[in-house]
Design an enzyme around this catalytic site. Sequence first.
Site, PDB file in Angstrom:
ATOM      1  N   HIS A  56      -6.792  21.377  -8.473  1.00 21.11           N
ATOM      2  CA  HIS A  56      -7.495  20.745  -7.289  1.00 21.11           C
ATOM      3  C   HIS A  56      -8.710  19.895  -8.015  1.00 21.11           C
ATOM      4  O   HIS A  56      -9.651  20.161  -8.837  1.00 21.11           O
ATOM      5  CB  HIS A  56      -8.110  22.007  -6.827  1.00 21.11           C
ATOM      6  CG  HIS A  56      -7.412  22.902  -6.120  1.00 21.11           C
ATOM      7  ND1 HIS A  56      -6.817  24.090  -6.833  1.00 21.11           N
ATOM      8  CD2 HIS A  56      -7.211  23.148  -4.732  1.00 21.11           C
ATOM      9  CE1 HIS A  56      -5.991  24.716  -6.049  1.00 21.11           C
ATOM     10  NE2 HIS A  56      -6.364  24.262  -4.936  1.00 21.11           N
ATOM     11  N   HIS A  96     -11.491  27.225  -6.735  1.00 19.86           N
ATOM     12  CA  HIS A  96     -10.106  26.323  -6.805  1.00 19.86           C
ATOM     13  C   HIS A  96     -10.614  25.294  -7.388  1.00 19.86           C
ATOM     14  O   HIS A  96      -9.785  24.740  -8.006  1.00 19.86           O
ATOM     15  CB  HIS A  96      -9.584  26.035  -5.363  1.00 19.86           C
ATOM     16  CG  HIS A  96     -10.573  25.164  -4.339  1.00 19.86           C
ATOM     17  ND1 HIS A  96     -11.490  25.816  -3.484  1.00 19.86           N
ATOM     18  CD2 HIS A  96     -10.939  23.907  -4.263  1.00 19.86           C
ATOM     19  CE1 HIS A  96     -12.093  25.055  -2.945  1.00 19.86           C
ATOM     20  NE2 HIS A  96     -11.735  23.811  -3.384  1.00 19.86           N
ATOM     21  N   GLY A 145     -12.311  32.416  -6.042  1.00 16.61           N
ATOM     22  CA  GLY A 145     -11.093  32.139  -5.717  1.00 16.61           C
ATOM     23  C   GLY A 145     -10.919  32.357  -4.225  1.00 16.61           C
ATOM     24  O   GLY A 145     -10.885  31.332  -3.441  1.00 16.61           O
ATOM     25  N   PRO A 146     -10.950  33.468  -3.846  1.00 17.93           N
ATOM     26  CA  PRO A 146     -11.062  33.968  -2.379  1.00 17.93           C
ATOM     27  C   PRO A 146     -12.323  33.337  -1.815  1.00 17.93           C
ATOM     28  O   PRO A 146     -13.503  33.833  -2.267  1.00 17.93           O
ATOM     29  CB  PRO A 146     -11.108  35.553  -2.230  1.00 17.93           C
ATOM     30  CG  PRO A 146     -10.581  35.930  -3.539  1.00 17.93           C
ATOM     31  CD  PRO A 146     -10.866  34.669  -4.795  1.00 17.93           C
ATOM     32  N   ASP A 183     -17.135  23.641   1.882  1.00 21.30           N
ATOM     33  CA  ASP A 183     -16.952  23.969   3.317  1.00 21.30           C
ATOM     34  C   ASP A 183     -16.213  25.223   3.662  1.00 21.30           C
ATOM     35  O   ASP A 183     -16.793  26.155   4.313  1.00 21.30           O
ATOM     36  CB  ASP A 183     -16.128  22.839   3.602  1.00 21.30           C
ATOM     37  CG  ASP A 183     -16.724  21.356   3.740  1.00 21.30           C
ATOM     38  OD1 ASP A 183     -17.975  21.325   4.272  1.00 21.30           O
ATOM     39  OD2 ASP A 183     -16.230  20.630   3.230  1.00 21.30           O
ATOM     40  N   GLY A 184     -15.214  25.584   2.532  1.00 19.35           N
ATOM     41  CA  GLY A 184     -14.407  26.788   2.927  1.00 19.35           C
ATOM     42  C   GLY A 184     -15.380  28.158   2.593  1.00 19.35           C
ATOM     43  O   GLY A 184     -15.528  28.973   3.628  1.00 19.35           O
ATOM     44  N   HIS A 287      -7.534  17.088  -2.642  1.00 19.57           N
ATOM     45  CA  HIS A 287      -7.951  18.554  -2.637  1.00 19.57           C
ATOM     46  C   HIS A 287      -7.433  19.455  -3.737  1.00 19.57           C
ATOM     47  O   HIS A 287      -7.718  19.906  -4.661  1.00 19.57           O
ATOM     48  CB  HIS A 287      -7.933  19.441  -1.466  1.00 19.57           C
ATOM     49  CG  HIS A 287      -8.024  20.657  -1.352  1.00 19.57           C
ATOM     50  ND1 HIS A 287      -9.208  21.255  -1.500  1.00 19.57           N
ATOM     51  CD2 HIS A 287      -7.122  21.528  -1.230  1.00 19.57           C
ATOM     52  CE1 HIS A 287      -9.078  22.664  -1.646  1.00 19.57           C
ATOM     53  NE2 HIS A 287      -7.607  22.749  -1.454  1.00 19.57           N
ATOM     54  N   GLU A 427     -21.022  44.961   5.849  1.00 24.15           N
ATOM     55  CA  GLU A 427     -20.237  45.885   4.782  1.00 24.15           C
ATOM     56  C   GLU A 427     -19.907  44.876   3.860  1.00 24.15           C
ATOM     57  O   GLU A 427     -19.806  45.039   2.701  1.00 24.15           O
ATOM     58  CB  GLU A 427     -19.202  46.806   5.525  1.00 24.15           C
ATOM     59  CG  GLU A 427     -19.759  47.746   6.446  1.00 24.15           C
ATOM     60  CD  GLU A 427     -19.816  47.120   7.790  1.00 24.15           C
ATOM     61  OE1 GLU A 427     -19.635  46.256   8.180  1.00 24.15           O
ATOM     62  OE2 GLU A 427     -20.375  48.136   8.675  1.00 24.15           O
ATOM     63  N   PHE A 453     -14.484  51.876   7.532  1.00 27.41           N
ATOM     64  CA  PHE A 453     -14.974  50.382   7.140  1.00 27.41           C
ATOM     65  C   PHE A 453     -14.660  50.005   5.936  1.00 27.41           C
ATOM     66  O   PHE A 453     -15.179  48.886   5.299  1.00 27.41           O
ATOM     67  CB  PHE A 453     -16.516  50.425   7.679  1.00 27.41           C
ATOM     68  CG  PHE A 453     -16.677  50.830   8.913  1.00 27.41           C
ATOM     69  CD1 PHE A 453     -15.618  50.266  10.026  1.00 27.41           C
ATOM     70  CD2 PHE A 453     -17.733  51.625   9.312  1.00 27.41           C
ATOM     71  CE1 PHE A 453     -16.016  50.609  11.364  1.00 27.41           C
ATOM     72  CE2 PHE A 453     -17.956  51.896  10.635  1.00 27.41           C
ATOM     73  CZ  PHE A 453     -17.039  51.546  11.893  1.00 27.41           C
ATOM     74  N   ASP A 485     -16.490  60.932  17.125  1.00 22.66           N
ATOM     75  CA  ASP A 485     -16.536  59.156  17.079  1.00 22.66           C
ATOM     76  C   ASP A 485     -15.037  58.785  17.601  1.00 22.66           C
ATOM     77  O   ASP A 485     -14.982  57.761  17.658  1.00 22.66           O
ATOM     78  CB  ASP A 485     -17.029  59.013  15.862  1.00 22.66           C
ATOM     79  CG  ASP A 485     -18.570  58.540  16.058  1.00 22.66           C
ATOM     80  OD1 ASP A 485     -19.164  58.723  17.048  1.00 22.66           O
ATOM     81  OD2 ASP A 485     -19.346  58.453  14.838  1.00 22.66           O
ATOM     82  N   HIS A 489     -13.071  55.452  14.332  1.00 24.86           N
ATOM     83  CA  HIS A 489     -14.083  55.791  13.126  1.00 24.86           C
ATOM     84  C   HIS A 489     -12.956  56.784  12.162  1.00 24.86           C
ATOM     85  O   HIS A 489     -13.482  57.209  11.361  1.00 24.86           O
ATOM     86  CB  HIS A 489     -15.031  56.585  13.739  1.00 24.86           C
ATOM     87  CG  HIS A 489     -16.091  55.509  14.189  1.00 24.86           C
ATOM     88  ND1 HIS A 489     -15.732  54.278  15.136  1.00 24.86           N
ATOM     89  CD2 HIS A 489     -17.397  55.223  13.927  1.00 24.86           C
ATOM     90  CE1 HIS A 489     -16.984  53.711  15.356  1.00 24.86           C
ATOM     91  NE2 HIS A 489     -17.773  54.124  14.719  1.00 24.86           N
TER      92      HIS A 489
HETATM   93  C1  LIG Z   1     -10.463  33.396   1.914  1.00 23.69           C
HETATM   94  C2  LIG Z   1      -9.762  32.404   1.430  1.00 23.69           C
HETATM   95  N1  LIG Z   1      -8.856  31.863   2.293  1.00 23.69           N
HETATM   96  C3  LIG Z   1      -8.162  30.999   2.082  1.00 23.69           C
HETATM   97  C4  LIG Z   1      -8.152  30.131   0.835  1.00 23.69           C
HETATM   98  C5  LIG Z   1      -7.068  28.937   0.245  1.00 23.69           C
HETATM   99  N2  LIG Z   1      -8.238  27.684   0.160  1.00 23.69           N
HETATM  100  C6  LIG Z   1      -8.365  27.044  -1.067  1.00 23.69           C
HETATM  101  S1  LIG Z   1      -9.612  25.988  -0.942  1.00 23.69           S
HETATM  102  C7  LIG Z   1      -9.492  25.980   0.782  1.00 23.69           C
HETATM  103  C8  LIG Z   1     -10.411  25.128   1.697  1.00 23.69           C
HETATM  104  C9  LIG Z   1     -10.677  23.935   1.191  1.00 23.69           C
HETATM  105  O1  LIG Z   1     -11.703  23.541   1.631  1.00 23.69           O
HETATM  106  P1  LIG Z   1     -13.281  23.342   0.912  1.00 23.69           P
HETATM  107  O2  LIG Z   1     -13.670  24.849   0.814  1.00 23.69           O
HETATM  108  O3  LIG Z   1     -13.767  22.423   1.650  1.00 23.69           O
HETATM  109  O4  LIG Z   1     -12.734  22.661  -0.408  1.00 23.69           O
HETATM  110  P2  LIG Z   1     -12.541  21.232  -0.923  1.00 23.69           P
HETATM  111  O5  LIG Z   1     -11.533  20.850  -0.064  1.00 23.69           O
HETATM  112  O6  LIG Z   1     -13.709  20.355  -0.815  1.00 23.69           O
HETATM  113  O7  LIG Z   1     -12.208  21.355  -2.554  1.00 23.69           O
HETATM  114  C10 LIG Z   1      -8.576  27.019   1.290  1.00 23.69           C
HETATM  115  C11 LIG Z   1      -8.289  27.330   2.725  1.00 23.69           C
HETATM  116  C12 LIG Z   1      -8.872  30.746  -0.373  1.00 23.69           C
HETATM  117  N3  LIG Z   1      -8.974  30.153  -1.492  1.00 23.69           N
HETATM  118  N4  LIG Z   1      -9.525  31.719   0.149  1.00 23.69           N
END
Ligand SMILES: Cc1ncc(C[n+]2csc(CCOP(=O)(O)OP(=O)(O)O)c2C)c(N)n1
Length: 681
Positions: A56, A96, A145-146, A183-184, A287, A427, A453, A485, A489
């Site tokens: 990326h 990323h 990453g997530p 943004d993500g 990206h 949580e 949960f 519950d 639950h």
């Molecule tokens: C929880 C999660 N869902 C999906 C992804 C796959 N993914 C990687 S980057 C991204 C979005 C990219 O947009 P942004 O966060 O704005 O990064 P930019 O394009 O500015 O590098 C996604 C959906 C991930 N890494 N983690």
Amino acid sequence: MTSPKSLFAAAASPAAQTTAIRRDDRAVPSRARHERMANALRALAMDAVEQAKSGHPGLPMGAADVATVLFSRFLKFDAADPAWPDRDRFVLSAGHGSMLIYALLHLLGYEKMTIEEIKRFRQLGSITPGHPENFHTPGVETTTGPLGQGLANAVGMAIAERHLAAVFGPELVDHRTYVLASDGDLMEGVSQEAIALAGHLRLNKLIVLFDDNGISIDGPLSLADSVDQVKRFEAAGWAARRIDGHDAEAVAAALEEAQSCAGPSLIACRTIIGFGAPTKAGSEKTHGSPLGSEEIKGARERLGWAEPAFAVPGDVREMWRSAGCAGRAAHQAWCDRLSAAPAARRAEFERLLAAVRSVKEKLAATPKEVATRAASETALEALTAAVPEMIGGSADLTGSNNTRPKGMTVFSGRDYSGRFIHYGVREHGMAAAMNGMALHGGIIPYSGTFLVFSDYCRPAIRLGALAGERVIYVMTHDSIGLGEDGPTHQPIEHLAALRAMPNLYVFRPCDAVETIECWELALQNSQSPSVLALTRQNVPQLRLGVEETNRCAAGAYEIVPAEKDAEVSLFATGSEVAIAVEACKLLRERGVDARVVSVPCFELLHKQGDAERATIVGTARVKVAVEAAVRQGWDEIIGSDGAFVGMTTFGASAPYKDLYKRFGITPENVAKAALSKLGKT
Ligand SMILES: Cc1ncc(C[n+]2csc(CCOP(=O)(O)OP(=O)(O)O)c2C)c(N)n1
């Protein structure tokens, strides 16, 4: 109270003596110098992604100006010692964009991050994996990453810093946590939990730099989002402002201002993704794929970067290297202050053993029929007194999870010395923050919610398991045994789902003695998270004598031995061990010799050698397992021809004793299953 020396012992190594520049004295680079430093980051990112044919480039190229200002003028660190405990933390939440941190580490002079490693980006065995892994790459603070996780980890790091500063004083603990979030990151739900918690706790040393480029994978952010992030953060109690993320002086001014805010700060940095790429900048095309040789050539021209691939001119290297050692004097001064601090007291390990022994002795003297969640509270009273590194909490279920031992005061925006965190109904944010606390060091976080949960925490538990972090989850109400519950639950598949995760220890103790033993094991698991699955309902104490050894350490053990030669082995966990013990009596009344094996931890059983495991599992002709959950995972112990008494559907709402009867998890049914396998029905 533990001493600062014992706390920091492992990490602190004396810094080399140099005539160093303090953070405030760092020379402000001219605009031209700044641009050359930032362009070095951009070029390395483009080149490495191109060579790897994946990665990326967009984020590193867009955020290069922000990162250059932060690392060359603000961040307190010493490239010679990535583990210096009082360093500022930098979390690349948008994992990323990993080439940004790798390029920074390389240019700053982190020893292991050679140009060869940059060239081997994303290749097997390199320290430059696709997404940053803290357990793999010195200088990387957390595994991201997530999306959303890094930001939430950072909240935990900032909590850890505030707490340790309150305990040991600012001479030893005084650092900031910076995050670069995309943004993500901000679209993910966990970010809301993290932001709200940080605002509430007034974590003034947490500063988030938002890479506000308005682009995600699908295209412009406007396709899916129209949140005003500045207002959103302000609503959560943050100071927030917007700036041009390519204006180095604006970035510096915003960072300067953020240093003295009363709460956490957001700096929304408007940037252009893929800055410099002639046709692709500002679009999602930068990206997540290599730019291509033509585009890279054009970018080099635009940026005025004439160097061949992977080459960094001497003057630029020098500027970055001097940034890499600018914190060395501060580091050395810190080491001097640490050596003047009081000597270390007894090791954590010894304190822990003494506390465990005292609880076991009391239980042997006065056996207790209590819920294992209550037994856990008793255990915590002794453990938290002995191990001050433990910081507890609950996601708004304190009275149900029994995670706040008597006398433990609350960590709040007014008092950071408290050791109990009210995480609120968050949580996921709680679990991710605990990862951050463990990563920060000096803290052993534990906290609670209902076992059902655990699904809400799962992404963070997974990252903690991957990164090998000691985080302890107290997950109560662990089966249909929670009763009224009802099925929403009542965990059914959760034990199996958690056991499926590598490097996660799932403990399900059967009584008060096993509970303290499992706590001991969880605390000793310094490289893994643990889940303690605990009952709401009372269970009898099955372990009655005084025992020095931790029998749970083998993962499973014979709690009721055979009279002579067992025809039947009954295996059970948690509240179902007592049912198996009753079933064993019924079988004996029918003239069948049986034994009972308690299995508090599958993972520890699997770790035993073949011979030990075979001895524990035994050679009885018939094997029956009983657990108020699904069968999945049990066949490894009982074989596909073993009998299983447990759940195959969701539960129901009723008093728990009625539910055990309704779902057939009774001593009679367990005995019946064994007899039927023996052909004796
Ligand atoms: C929880 C999660 N869902 C999906 C992804 C796959 N993914 C990687 S980057 C991204 C979005 C990219 O947009 P942004 O966060 O704005 O990064 P930019 O394009 O500015 O590098 C996604 C959906 C991930 N890494 N983690």
